[in-house]
Design a protein around this motif. Structure first.
Motif, short mmCIF file in Angstrom:
data_model
loop_
_atom_site.label_atom_id
_atom_site.label_comp_id
_atom_site.label_asym_id
_atom_site.label_seq_id
_atom_site.Cartn_x
_atom_site.Cartn_y
_atom_site.Cartn_z
N ILE A 1 0.46 -1.17 11.11
CA ILE A 1 -0.71 -1.43 10.27
C ILE A 1 -0.92 -0.30 9.27
CG2 ILE A 1 -3.22 -1.64 10.30
CD1 ILE A 1 -2.88 -3.23 12.87
N SER A 2 -0.86 0.91 9.74
CA SER A 2 -1.12 2.02 8.83
C SER A 2 -0.48 3.28 9.39
CB SER A 2 -2.63 2.21 8.68
OG SER A 2 -2.89 3.35 7.93
N GLU B 1 -14.76 -1.69 5.86
CA GLU B 1 -13.95 -1.06 6.90
C GLU B 1 -12.60 -1.76 7.08
OE1 GLU B 1 -16.08 -0.77 10.51
OE2 GLU B 1 -14.47 0.31 11.53
N ASP B 2 -12.62 -3.09 7.03
CA ASP B 2 -11.38 -3.81 7.33
C ASP B 2 -10.37 -3.72 6.19
OD1 ASP B 2 -13.18 -5.14 5.87
OD2 ASP B 2 -12.85 -7.11 6.76
N CYS C 1 -3.53 6.45 3.45
CA CYS C 1 -3.35 5.43 2.41
C CYS C 1 -3.92 5.96 1.10
CB CYS C 1 -4.06 4.15 2.81
SG CYS C 1 -3.91 2.88 1.58
N TYR D 1 -16.28 3.31 3.83
CA TYR D 1 -15.79 3.39 5.21
C TYR D 1 -16.62 2.48 6.10
CZ TYR D 1 -12.68 7.31 4.32
OH TYR D 1 -11.65 8.07 3.89
N THR E 1 -6.98 0.39 5.29
CA THR E 1 -6.00 0.69 6.35
C THR E 1 -5.09 1.79 5.86
OG1 THR E 1 -4.62 -1.05 5.48
CG2 THR E 1 -5.95 -1.57 7.41
N ARG F 1 0.84 -1.20 0.00
CA ARG F 1 0.00 0.00 0.00
C ARG F 1 0.87 1.24 0.00
NH1 ARG F 1 -5.22 -1.91 1.56
NH2 ARG F 1 -4.77 -4.12 1.64
N TYR G 1 1.42 5.00 1.19
CA TYR G 1 0.97 5.95 2.21
C TYR G 1 1.60 7.31 1.94
CZ TYR G 1 -0.66 1.86 4.68
OH TYR G 1 -1.32 0.72 5.02
N THR H 1 -9.68 6.49 0.75
CA THR H 1 -8.96 7.33 1.71
C THR H 1 -8.19 8.45 1.03
OG1 THR H 1 -7.42 5.52 1.69
CG2 THR H 1 -8.71 5.78 3.66
#
Lengths: 346, 180
Positions: free
Chosen positions: B64-65, B176-177, B69, B172, B180, B43, B45, B84
């Motif tokens: 995790i984040s 949701e999962d 993202c 969202y 991240t 991912r 960021y 996001t």
């Protein structure tokens, strides 16, 4: 009435005669036969008058019938026999040579052994298939299953004087046999590869009588990385060059490096991407054109009703041409405009 | 976590430029501090330098984040934008679509936008142009791809699709999962 009956009878007779033509055919020159191919050659000159006449088909059919009759006459001259209620004739050998349908097969490329044998002048010796087996007292094949003098079927092998007494002689013999088979298969594949001009199998670092320089350097580089640490602690000779073509390792920039450099690099990438864009965007240009046309027709439509009346007063000709065009444009294009106006208000 | 390679940067910028054009520069070159793109678990960021330095204390498997993202690289090395990223795309968006209140809900449930739900659209939007979707009250709702150009949008019937759905803020809740 009587005449009528006679006519009918005569006709029937004629028809019958026509149907069962005589088997004797008269020809000026005799035909040439090649019965093996069921072939006859008629060298008589063709009656040109018959060919050009209106009954050409009948003429040709009768000619073919006569010649076929001659072939059949010729066949009947041969001795016949009866096989299962059918009369058959044994045809003689064909005399006319016919060309073959496909080109003759190309000769197989010689194997390595055939090349060698030709060079040395080694002739193939024909051996008999069967040989006398003293043990079984019978003729057996020279090779293969149930062969004569089968040494794999021996229940006892004498241990050679200089051999290790604990060595299993049976296993040794089996292994030797398997290796010979494998070697033969390998050689066969090499022959196939050589015939098809493919790279010969068994490349890599096979022992060759004379290794080239590149072979040796490759062997060295392979040997150097073949350690437990993948060559990491292998020392180099004083003037040894780094091995070439050893593959590329992925390398990433540090997580926290020079941020301004990173930014500059990204801006450079953006610049390159911008420069690669086409100067004239075709879809954009077409869109612009479409939009202009739209707005033009819309403004015309707006002006339309007011002007129409005025123009009508001026001249019939101008009105007819202009009115038509506008009427067309107005219908479909006027609508969306209204809709859009409504959407905006909401 | 690592910086993007040149190739990855290029793929990501190409995708971003579909929505914000040359405004990517404004994301890279910010007057209010240094911001950068970092790759973690495939991912991308968008992080400020300050937070990045703090995040180095966290081990890779526990992290995790961080930051925002923007999207992720697929296994075939394509770039997918995530919802996001909307906070950064919306202010710089070049082509916008406004939804009527009736069409909002359908879009937020992940459906394509029909002509009937379309309120306004930026002039001279090309076909397959990336667009940011707003409500009539100028609240960014997501982004998508224009299925028709602006001129065609006027002519088509109300039930035909004018914008393909890509991401919306309903995710969202729905996904949701994944975010991240």
């Amino acid at each position: 009435m009587a005449a009528c009956i006679e006519d009918v009878l005569a006709k029937a007779e004629k028809d019958e005669a026509e149907r069962l033509k005589s088997i004797s055919v008269q020809k000026e020159l005799d035909l040439e036969f090649d019965l093996g191919n069921l072939l006859a050659c008629d060298k008589n000159s063709v009656d040109a008058h018959g060919l050009k006449s209106t009954k050409k088909e009948d003429f040709l059919r009768s000619l073919a019938r006569d010649n076929t009759q001659l072939i059949i006459n010729e066949i009947w001259k041969h001795p016949t026999e009866r096989v299962e209620e059918v009369i058959v004739v044994k045809l003689p050998e064909a005399t006319t040579p016919l060309p073959r349908e496909k080109p003759p097969p190309k000769p197989k490329p010689p194997t390595k052994w055939e090349q060698f044998a030709k060079l040395k002048g080694i002739q193939k010796k024909k051996k008999t298939n069967l040989v006398w087996d003293e043990v079984h007292k019978e003729w057996r094949r020279r090779w293969g299953y149930k062969r004569a003098k089968d040494n794999t079927k021996e229940w006892l092998i004498e241990v050679p004087e200089n051999a290790d007494p604990n060595e299993d002689q049976f296993a040794k013999r089996n292994k030797a046999k398997k290796e010979r088979v494998a070697k033969n298969e390998f050689n066969r594949l090499k022959n196939v590869a050589r015939a098809q001009k493919l790279p010969i199998p068994g490349q890599g670092l096979v022992p060759t009588p004379q290794q080239s320089k590149s072979d040796l350097t490759r062997a060295i580089s392979v040997a150097k990385v073949s350690t437990a640490s993948a060559g990491k602690f292998q020392e180099r000779l004083p003037h040894e060059k780094a091995p070439k073509n050893t593959g590329k390792k992925r390398k990433f920039q540090p997580l926290i490096g020079n941020f301004s450099d990173e930014r500059q690099k990204q801006l450079d990438i953006l610049k390159v991407m911008d420069s690669k864009k086409p100067r004239i965007d075709m879809t954009k240009a077409v869109n612009r054109q479409m939009r202009e046309e739209d707005s033009e027709s819309r403004s015309n439509a707006r002006k339309g009703p007011g002007k129409k009346g005025r123009r009508g007063n001026m001249s019939g000709k101008g009105k007819g041409g202009g009115g038509k065009g506008k009427g067309k444009g107005k219908g479909p294009k006027g609508k969306p405009q209204n809709q859009r106006g409504k959407a905006g208000k909401r | 976590m690592r910086p993007l390679t040149d190739e990855e940067t290029k793929t990501m910028f190409e995708k971003l430029s579909k929505y914000i054009g040359e405004n990517i520069k404004l994301l890279i070159d910010r007057p209010d501090g240094t911001y950068c793109f970092r790759l973690h678990n495939d991912r991308v960021y968008y992080i400020s330098e300050k937070i990045l330095k703090l995040a180095t204390n966290i081990s890779r498997d526990k992290l995790i984040s961080i930051g925002t993202c923007f999207g992720k690289f697929t296994k075939t090395h394509q770039f997918r934008l995530h919802i996001t990223a909307l906070d950064f795309l919306a202010p710089y968006a070049k082509f916008k679509v406004w939804l009527k209140p009736g069409g909002e809900q359908s879009f937020l449930y992940g459906n394509h936008i029909m002509k009937s739900g379309l309120g306004r659209i930026t002039e001279n939007t090309a076909q397959y142009q990336g667009v940011v979707v707003y409500s009539m009250a100028d609240v960014p709702l997501g982004f998508g791809v224009a299925a028709k150009n602006t001129q065609e949008c006027r002519r088509v019937d109300p039930m035909s699709i004018v914008v393909f759905h890509q991401a919306d803020i309903g995710e969202y809740i729905r996904n949701e999962d994944m975010l991240t």
